[in-house]
Design a protein around this motif. Sequence first.
Motif, PDB file in Angstrom:
ATOM      1  N   SER A   1      13.563 -44.618  74.441  1.00 45.41           N
ATOM      2  CA  SER A   1      12.784 -43.382  74.606  1.00 45.41           C
ATOM      3  C   SER A   1      12.489 -43.111  76.079  1.00 45.41           C
ATOM      4  N   GLN A   2      12.245 -44.178  76.850  1.00 42.22           N
ATOM      5  CA  GLN A   2      11.986 -44.016  78.281  1.00 42.22           C
ATOM      6  C   GLN A   2      13.229 -43.527  79.010  1.00 42.22           C
ATOM      7  N   ILE A   3      14.376 -44.083  78.631  1.00 44.62           N
ATOM      8  CA  ILE A   3      15.636 -43.673  79.256  1.00 44.62           C
ATOM      9  C   ILE A   3      15.920 -42.208  78.970  1.00 44.62           C
ATOM     10  N   ASN A   4      15.751 -41.807  77.726  1.00 44.82           N
ATOM     11  CA  ASN A   4      16.022 -40.409  77.351  1.00 44.82           C
ATOM     12  C   ASN A   4      15.049 -39.449  78.030  1.00 44.82           C
ATOM     13  N   GLN A   5      13.788 -39.852  78.122  1.00 45.00           N
ATOM     14  CA  GLN A   5      12.799 -39.000  78.776  1.00 45.00           C
ATOM     15  C   GLN A   5      13.123 -38.814  80.253  1.00 45.00           C
ATOM     16  N   ALA A   6      13.467 -39.926  80.908  1.00 44.14           N
ATOM     17  CA  ALA A   6      13.821 -39.839  82.327  1.00 44.14           C
ATOM     18  C   ALA A   6      15.085 -39.018  82.535  1.00 44.14           C
ATOM     19  N   PHE A   7      16.023 -39.138  81.596  1.00 44.62           N
ATOM     20  CA  PHE A   7      17.269 -38.381  81.712  1.00 44.62           C
ATOM     21  C   PHE A   7      17.018 -36.887  81.595  1.00 44.62           C
ATOM     22  N   GLU A   8      16.145 -36.483  80.678  1.00 49.44           N
ATOM     23  CA  GLU A   8      15.857 -35.053  80.509  1.00 49.44           C
ATOM     24  C   GLU A   8      15.245 -34.477  81.781  1.00 49.44           C
ATOM     25  N   TYR A   9      14.371 -35.250  82.413  1.00 55.04           N
ATOM     26  CA  TYR A   9      13.810 -34.780  83.693  1.00 55.04           C
ATOM     27  C   TYR A   9      14.916 -34.658  84.734  1.00 55.04           C
ATOM     28  N   ALA A  10      15.780 -35.684  84.829  1.00 53.39           N
ATOM     29  CA  ALA A  10      16.865 -35.662  85.812  1.00 53.39           C
ATOM     30  C   ALA A  10      17.809 -34.485  85.555  1.00 53.39           C
ATOM     31  N   LYS A  11      18.086 -34.256  84.302  1.00 57.64           N
ATOM     32  CA  LYS A  11      18.982 -33.160  83.925  1.00 57.64           C
ATOM     33  C   LYS A  11      18.429 -31.819  84.408  1.00 57.64           C
ATOM     34  N   ALA A  12      17.122 -31.625  84.209  1.00 58.01           N
ATOM     35  CA  ALA A  12      16.492 -30.378  84.640  1.00 58.01           C
ATOM     36  C   ALA A  12      16.448 -30.275  86.161  1.00 58.01           C
ATOM     37  N   ARG A  13      16.167 -31.396  86.809  1.00 58.85           N
ATOM     38  CA  ARG A  13      16.091 -31.396  88.279  1.00 58.85           C
ATOM     39  C   ARG A  13      17.442 -31.044  88.885  1.00 58.85           C
ATOM     40  N   TYR A  14      18.490 -31.612  88.372  1.00 59.12           N
ATOM     41  CA  TYR A  14      19.828 -31.302  88.880  1.00 59.12           C
ATOM     42  C   TYR A  14      20.251 -29.883  88.526  1.00 59.12           C
ATOM     43  N   ALA A  15      19.815 -29.400  87.375  1.00 55.61           N
ATOM     44  CA  ALA A  15      20.157 -28.031  86.980  1.00 55.61           C
ATOM     45  C   ALA A  15      19.600 -27.021  87.966  1.00 55.61           C
ATOM     46  N   ASP A  16      18.439 -27.344  88.549  1.00 59.68           N
ATOM     47  CA  ASP A  16      17.854 -26.455  89.559  1.00 59.68           C
ATOM     48  C   ASP A  16      18.796 -26.270  90.749  1.00 59.68           C
ATOM     49  N   LEU A  17      19.658 -27.284  90.965  1.00 65.58           N
ATOM     50  CA  LEU A  17      20.620 -27.221  92.072  1.00 65.58           C
ATOM     51  C   LEU A  17      22.001 -26.782  91.608  1.00 65.58           C
ATOM     52  N   GLY A  18      22.083 -26.345  90.355  1.00 62.53           N
ATOM     53  CA  GLY A  18      23.355 -25.864  89.829  1.00 62.53           C
ATOM     54  C   GLY A  18      24.325 -26.955  89.443  1.00 62.53           C
ATOM     55  N   ILE A  19      23.805 -28.153  89.163  1.00 63.32           N
ATOM     56  CA  ILE A  19      24.667 -29.302  88.849  1.00 63.32           C
ATOM     57  C   ILE A  19      24.588 -29.622  87.371  1.00 63.32           C
ATOM     58  N   ASP A  20      25.742 -29.725  86.731  1.00 66.13           N
ATOM     59  CA  ASP A  20      25.854 -30.056  85.315  1.00 66.13           C
ATOM     60  C   ASP A  20      25.923 -31.579  85.169  1.00 66.13           C
ATOM     61  N   VAL A  21      24.821 -32.185  84.781  1.00 65.41           N
ATOM     62  CA  VAL A  21      24.751 -33.634  84.683  1.00 65.41           C
ATOM     63  C   VAL A  21      25.673 -34.169  83.593  1.00 65.41           C
ATOM     64  N   GLU A  22      25.723 -33.500  82.462  1.00 66.83           N
ATOM     65  CA  GLU A  22      26.580 -33.947  81.362  1.00 66.83           C
ATOM     66  C   GLU A  22      28.043 -33.990  81.798  1.00 66.83           C
ATOM     67  N   LYS A  23      28.457 -32.997  82.567  1.00 69.17           N
ATOM     68  CA  LYS A  23      29.834 -32.971  83.069  1.00 69.17           C
ATOM     69  C   LYS A  23      30.080 -34.142  84.010  1.00 69.17           C
ATOM     70  N   ALA A  24      29.110 -34.441  84.861  1.00 70.66           N
ATOM     71  CA  ALA A  24      29.255 -35.569  85.787  1.00 70.66           C
ATOM     72  C   ALA A  24      29.395 -36.874  85.030  1.00 70.66           C
ATOM     73  N   VAL A  25      28.629 -37.055  83.965  1.00 70.62           N
ATOM     74  CA  VAL A  25      28.710 -38.265  83.153  1.00 70.62           C
ATOM     75  C   VAL A  25      30.084 -38.363  82.493  1.00 70.62           C
ATOM     76  N   GLU A  26      30.595 -37.245  82.011  1.00 71.24           N
ATOM     77  CA  GLU A  26      31.928 -37.239  81.407  1.00 71.24           C
ATOM     78  C   GLU A  26      32.997 -37.628  82.424  1.00 71.24           C
ATOM     79  N   GLN A  27      32.877 -37.122  83.628  1.00 72.94           N
ATOM     80  CA  GLN A  27      33.844 -37.471  84.685  1.00 72.94           C
ATOM     81  C   GLN A  27      33.764 -38.953  85.041  1.00 72.94           C
ATOM     82  N   LEU A  28      32.545 -39.471  85.141  1.00 75.89           N
ATOM     83  CA  LEU A  28      32.377 -40.883  85.447  1.00 75.89           C
ATOM     84  C   LEU A  28      33.014 -41.750  84.365  1.00 75.89           C
TER      85      LEU A  28
END
Length: 420
Positions: free
Chosen positions: A4-31
Amino acid sequence: MKESQINQAFEYAKARYADLGIDVEKAVEQLDKLSISLHCWQADDVAGFENGDGELTGGIQATGNYPGKARSISELRADIDKAMSLIPGDHRVNIHAFYGDFGGETVDRDQIEPKHFQSWIDWAKEKNYKLDFNCTCFSHEKSADGFTLSHRDPAIRQFWIDHVVQSRKIAEEMGRQLGSECIHNIWIPDGSKDLTVDRLLYRKNLKESLDQIFEYKTNDDYMLDSIECKLFGIGSESYVVGSHEFYMGYGVANNKMITLDSGHFHPTEVISDKISSLLLFAPEIMLHVSRGVRWDSDHVVILNDELQALTQEIIRANALDRVHVGLDYFDASINRIGAYVVGVRATQKALLQALLEPITQLRAYEANGQNFERLALLEEAKSLPWAAVFDYYCLKKGVIAGEAYIADIQQYEKEVTSKR
């Protein structure tokens, strides 16, 4: 760390990166598509299984005597399996020629065949690994004076030419059976500890040897050749035949992949800046990621500035399909499985940070001459919540996230390696 902590932190990170126009899910897929090649020689201190604990030569040293090194093929494979279980994603294993399954027989280097590596191929199939391969031009009586493919004696040169040709055949068979291009890397220890007057002669010999080696044509769908340079080493402090300039020239002239090892250059020299130049002239690049400390080139990879610069150049050059990443270090002073996991995870973290870089905005600032803005955003990007994204990636792949893997390795040591 709780899910639950990992998912919560990820949702915050996802939103923070989205503010900069970065698709986190796409980055994870590429990695997740990036396979790193684990070097088998970390698990046994580059001993191989040719002659037991033979003398390690060719400017190579594994320092330390931490207990529990792999003593057999089965132990080495078990250690690699353990390391793989703590690394997210699907990865490769890089094998040197003197790690063959020779069944107790003495097989000289120029006589090795695919059959001596069939058990490695079968193991890789079972574990869903892919394989890479290296000829082994060191730790042999015919390399004792420090020269192999560039040797003055034509008979010794021919021995090593035959060995490399056989190694390329093995790599080709590995690629054919596993359905993935096996990279065969050529590195030789040739050089001199002190002053050399016939530098041109040795390099001419090396060029002619390589020309003869590549007369044997392989299928590019199964095997790719790569040639690796070095600037200096133990026992070759004054002269290395296969220098960067030599292999860069040979690779460009002959359309060969060039291997850059981050520990094979001068202590103040970095390979990250070489990538954008080589990509303009070489078809592909192989990276051997290591960490140089003073004169020693083979420390465990950590998440330092050069590793980040290296991965940034790959992503910024849009070269994920042209740059192959493998590790090349051997630390016998610490837990060897831990060395694998620390190094691979550090490399993955650096790649993830590069994939999450706000490159579109950075390029716009640079194009507009907004140098303050470019510098400021580069600095702010360093503290973005990329670590939360990596923890999420580990969770998604069913791998222990965070520092909890330390206890898992300690338990393996207690139950397995400490009893060797």
